[in-house]
Design a protein around this motif. Structure first.
Motif, PDB file in Angstrom:
ATOM      1  N   TYR A 274       0.771  -1.239   0.000  1.00  0.00           N
ATOM      2  CA  TYR A 274       0.000   0.000   0.000  1.00  0.00           C
ATOM      3  C   TYR A 274       0.805   1.293   0.000  1.00  0.00           C
ATOM      4  O   TYR A 274       0.269   2.335  -0.371  1.00  0.00           O
TER       5      TYR A 274
ATOM      6  N   LEU B 210      -5.268   3.766  -3.121  1.00  0.00           N
ATOM      7  CA  LEU B 210      -5.998   2.591  -2.639  1.00  0.00           C
ATOM      8  C   LEU B 210      -7.082   2.150  -3.612  1.00  0.00           C
ATOM      9  O   LEU B 210      -7.310   0.949  -3.792  1.00  0.00           O
TER      10      LEU B 210
ATOM     11  N   PRO C  95     -12.574   2.302  -0.689  1.00  0.00           N
ATOM     12  CA  PRO C  95     -11.459   2.101   0.249  1.00  0.00           C
ATOM     13  C   PRO C  95     -11.558   3.000   1.481  1.00  0.00           C
ATOM     14  O   PRO C  95     -10.741   3.881   1.720  1.00  0.00           O
TER      15      PRO C  95
ATOM     16  N   LEU D  41     -10.127  -0.830   4.636  1.00  0.00           N
ATOM     17  CA  LEU D  41      -8.675  -0.976   4.644  1.00  0.00           C
ATOM     18  C   LEU D  41      -8.239  -1.851   5.822  1.00  0.00           C
ATOM     19  O   LEU D  41      -7.417  -2.761   5.656  1.00  0.00           O
TER      20      LEU D  41
END
Length: 141
Positions: free
Chosen positions: A76, A81, A92, A97
């Motif tokens: 990430y 995202l 996201p 997440l």
């Protein structure tokens, strides 16, 4: 790094490991309800992962801290995202997440002979806002 204290997850494991790390990423939430968050913006996310288990590996670790960080940071850090396949059908949000980080960590842990489990993931989006994700018992099977 400032010391953070997070909610503890009750468990009966002999060992509990916590790993803090951070990464920078951008996202946007394409929904009217998201207000300003509809527009692309970035955060420095701070993450805490809690792992529990009863057995150590041959090196004396529940799991090496480095492996936990690599499972998330490489994926990430400095990314958008929304571009990740796991968010193709979900926005996201910090909640999603945290859930995806748990999935990544738990997948890694299931490959370990000592079978530790990820008990919770905390994702801090801002200094005043964070999400705690705790799996259901059936998520470990």
């Amino acid at each position: 790094m400032m010391q953070q204290f997070y909610p503890a997850v009750p468990h009966t494991y002999r060992f509990e490991l916590n790993k803090d790390f951070n990464f920078s990423a951008a996202h946007f939430i394409p929904s009217k309800e998201a207000g300003k968050c509809q527009v692309m913006h970035g955060h420095t996310y701070f993450v805490n992962v809690t792992v529990g288990g009863n057995e150590l590996d041959p090196s004396g670790f529940l799991i090496d801290f480095k492996l936990l960080k690599e499972a998330v940071h490489k994926r990430y850090d400095h990314s958008v995202l929304n571009d990740h396949p796991e968010f193709k059908n979900d926005f996201p949000t910090t909640e999603r997440l945290a859930e995806q980080i748990w999935t990544s960590i738990q997948s890694l842990l299931t490959t370990r002979n000592n079978k530790p489990v990820c008990l919770q993931v905390i994702v801090r989006e801002t200094p005043t806002s964070y999400v705690v994700y705790r799996p259901n018992r059936e998520d470990f099977q």
